[in-house]
Motif scaffolding. Sequence first.
Motif, short mmCIF file in Angstrom:
data_model
loop_
_atom_site.label_atom_id
_atom_site.label_comp_id
_atom_site.label_asym_id
_atom_site.label_seq_id
_atom_site.Cartn_x
_atom_site.Cartn_y
_atom_site.Cartn_z
N VAL A 19 -2.66 6.78 11.85
CA VAL A 19 -3.32 7.33 13.04
C VAL A 19 -4.62 7.14 12.59
CG1 VAL A 19 -1.52 9.28 13.80
CG2 VAL A 19 -3.43 9.54 11.34
N ALA A 20 -5.02 6.93 10.78
CA ALA A 20 -5.92 6.53 10.92
C ALA A 20 -6.91 5.62 10.97
CB ALA A 20 -6.55 7.11 9.31
N LYS A 21 -8.08 5.30 11.77
CA LYS A 21 -8.51 3.80 12.38
C LYS A 21 -8.37 2.91 10.44
CE LYS A 21 -13.43 2.69 14.09
NZ LYS A 21 -14.83 2.83 14.53
N ASN A 22 -9.35 3.45 9.80
CA ASN A 22 -9.18 3.30 8.49
C ASN A 22 -8.54 2.45 8.29
OD1 ASN A 22 -8.56 4.41 5.80
ND2 ASN A 22 -9.26 5.92 7.50
N ALA A 23 -6.70 3.58 7.78
CA ALA A 23 -5.62 2.62 7.86
C ALA A 23 -5.16 1.45 8.17
CB ALA A 23 -4.48 3.87 7.21
N GLN A 24 -5.27 1.35 9.99
CA GLN A 24 -4.54 0.60 10.38
C GLN A 24 -5.26 -0.25 10.15
OE1 GLN A 24 -5.50 2.75 14.54
NE2 GLN A 24 -3.44 3.46 14.67
N LEU A 25 -5.75 -1.00 10.16
CA LEU A 25 -7.44 -2.03 10.44
C LEU A 25 -6.69 -2.83 9.07
CD1 LEU A 25 -10.26 -0.81 11.98
CD2 LEU A 25 -8.96 -2.95 12.40
N LEU A 26 -6.88 -1.92 8.19
CA LEU A 26 -6.63 -2.12 6.38
C LEU A 26 -5.10 -3.02 6.52
CD1 LEU A 26 -9.34 0.47 4.59
CD2 LEU A 26 -9.46 -2.30 4.81
N VAL A 27 -4.13 -2.17 7.35
CA VAL A 27 -3.06 -3.04 6.55
C VAL A 27 -3.11 -4.00 7.77
CG1 VAL A 27 -0.93 -2.35 7.82
CG2 VAL A 27 -2.19 -0.53 5.85
N ARG A 28 -3.57 -3.67 8.82
CA ARG A 28 -3.72 -5.09 10.08
C ARG A 28 -3.47 -5.95 9.20
NH1 ARG A 28 -5.95 -4.01 15.17
NH2 ARG A 28 -5.69 -6.35 15.59
N ALA A 29 -5.03 -5.84 8.73
CA ALA A 29 -5.91 -7.11 8.30
C ALA A 29 -5.64 -7.80 6.75
CB ALA A 29 -7.09 -6.58 7.97
N GLY A 30 -4.16 -6.93 5.91
CA GLY A 30 -3.31 -7.68 5.03
C GLY A 30 -4.76 -7.13 3.67
N PHE A 31 -5.12 -6.08 3.87
CA PHE A 31 -6.28 -5.66 2.76
C PHE A 31 -5.49 -4.00 1.70
CE2 PHE A 31 -10.61 -6.61 3.64
CZ PHE A 31 -11.06 -7.70 4.54
N VAL A 32 -4.98 -3.52 2.99
CA VAL A 32 -3.96 -2.61 1.52
C VAL A 32 -2.68 -2.36 2.47
CG1 VAL A 32 -5.76 -0.76 1.40
CG2 VAL A 32 -4.30 -0.34 3.28
N HIS A 33 -1.90 -1.89 1.43
CA HIS A 33 -0.38 -1.87 2.19
C HIS A 33 0.28 -0.58 1.95
CE1 HIS A 33 4.10 -2.56 0.35
NE2 HIS A 33 4.31 -2.50 1.74
N LYS A 34 0.39 0.02 2.91
CA LYS A 34 0.70 1.70 2.57
C LYS A 34 2.76 1.69 2.02
CE LYS A 34 2.37 5.83 5.08
NZ LYS A 34 1.63 6.16 6.63
N GLU A 35 2.15 2.62 0.34
CA GLU A 35 3.87 2.53 -0.16
C GLU A 35 4.77 3.27 0.51
OE1 GLU A 35 4.86 0.30 -2.65
OE2 GLU A 35 3.43 -0.85 -2.37
N MET A 36 4.02 4.95 0.50
CA MET A 36 4.61 5.82 1.83
C MET A 36 3.48 6.73 1.68
SD MET A 36 5.75 7.98 -2.71
CE MET A 36 5.84 6.60 -3.28
N ALA A 37 3.70 8.22 2.38
CA ALA A 37 2.50 8.18 2.87
C ALA A 37 1.84 8.96 1.54
CB ALA A 37 3.30 9.51 3.57
N GLY A 38 0.72 8.36 2.11
CA GLY A 38 -0.88 9.36 1.60
C GLY A 38 -0.66 8.17 -0.18
N VAL A 39 -0.26 7.07 0.11
CA VAL A 39 -0.02 6.30 -1.29
C VAL A 39 -0.40 4.67 -1.11
CG1 VAL A 39 1.24 5.53 -3.55
CG2 VAL A 39 1.34 7.96 -2.61
N TYR A 40 -1.23 4.27 -1.36
CA TYR A 40 -1.15 2.62 -0.64
C TYR A 40 -1.86 1.93 -2.18
CZ TYR A 40 -2.82 4.90 3.60
OH TYR A 40 -2.02 5.36 4.87
N SER A 41 -1.65 0.50 -2.12
CA SER A 41 -1.50 -0.48 -2.52
C SER A 41 -2.83 -1.39 -2.60
CB SER A 41 -0.27 -1.34 -3.27
OG SER A 41 0.88 -0.73 -3.91
N TYR A 42 -3.79 -1.72 -2.79
CA TYR A 42 -4.80 -2.98 -2.42
C TYR A 42 -4.47 -4.66 -2.64
CZ TYR A 42 -7.55 1.00 -2.68
OH TYR A 42 -8.46 2.14 -1.55
#
Length: 414
Positions: A19-42
């Motif tokens: 739902v967060a704009k930051n996560a939506q864009l960062l995932v779409r642009a390939g900057f971060v990967h969501k491992e599970m809720a609240g846990v992100y890889s760079y």
Amino acid sequence: MRQSELFTKTRREAPSDEVAKNAQLLVRAGFVHKEMAGVYSYLPLGLRVFNNIISIIREEMNAIGGEEVFLTALQDPEVWKKSGRWNDEVVDVWFKTKLKNGGELGLANTHEEALAALMTEYISSYKDLPRYVYQFQTKFRNETRAKSGIMRSREFIMKDLYSFSRDETEFRVFYEKCAAAYASIFDRAGIGSKTHRTFASGGSFSKYSDEFQMECTAGEDTLYIHDGKKIAINQEVYTDEVLADLGVKKEELRTAKAIEVGNIFPLGTKYSSVLGLSYTDEKGGKTPVVMGSYGLGPGRLMGAIVEALADDKGLVWPESVAPFKLHLVSLDQPGDEVSKVAGTLYEDMERRGMSVLYDDRDARAGEKLADSDLIGITWRIVVGREGLAEGTFEVVTRANGQVLKKSREEVLAL
Ligand code: ATP
Ligand code: MG
């Protein structure tokens, strides 16, 4: 770097569970990967931004006398029992784990206890003070809400500095220095004008602590702001008494949602007294060390920059933190003149040590330009057939779309 060598790819759709704009864009642009809720890889591009943010913070902390360390994430319960914070009712974000032989360990959610205990081995006299110790280290917090993307994650790096001073006066001098360093960090990261030093609750030793809150509709906190006097008050301390204390009236304040990007906190002798961190003063008396803590999450800051600056086309990075300074986009057909010109320009840039991402992929012009907007590098240099005829390159400012025509020499001087 050649874009064809990046293993990450952009995607057109935002993940449906973000739902967060930051996560939506960062995932779409390939900057971060969501491992599970609240846990992100760079990922590579995200890590470059993250490291740039860390460099800014490190420079500012070193400039005020910070000494960098790296403490452990595994925590000894005995140390935490001394402050009473091993108790899950006192600290409700613990991740705890078990040793094979049955003992328990904690995964660090902060480091006041660990560092105060460590410093008992190095501080014994007034001559050993003051000291300012900081780290970039992983914190684990069992956050109940994980809806803010990388701004609130369950595993994250925090820059946490702790000050050790002889008395309240010495402590306050550093506290103000650190506040100024924080203001400088947020300026350099491109969010200074939106970020307010904010009165927040102070805990047992001080009336107030100070939060650095960036105004943002997606923020979780509510501020009351007096623009004229440059005073901001967190809702949690918004009382008649505090208003009188600060000399402001309700009618003069506006409210705004905000994200806490940093926090500085007077600790007094809360931890030093229970962990036995004291020093012998000039007269031979034993006095507990006066402490302060200064937190700042580079991931939180990265997410806040996205929230503040991104637009409907994608990410927008200020040059200070951008993954690359320049995005060289070649609108070529395989093997044509455009690709040759772009290729040699890229090689010249690399030779000069310029920070450039070169889109050398075999893809349509529209796709390359859309991806470039999504990735959000500060300046885009477009190599196309039209410019080639007149010997110019288009230099596009990502933030406002402004286009300038520049010669090859001018581009190499960027
Ligand atoms: P919040 O009020 O947002 O829950 P906090 O007051 O618990 O944060 P501190 O312990 O003061 O946070 O942490 C210092 C800094 O670490 C914060 O200002 C923020 O930049 C960052 N931070 C805190 N929690 C997180 C998190 N879950 N994910 C990412 N960064 C965080
Ligand atoms: Mg807070």
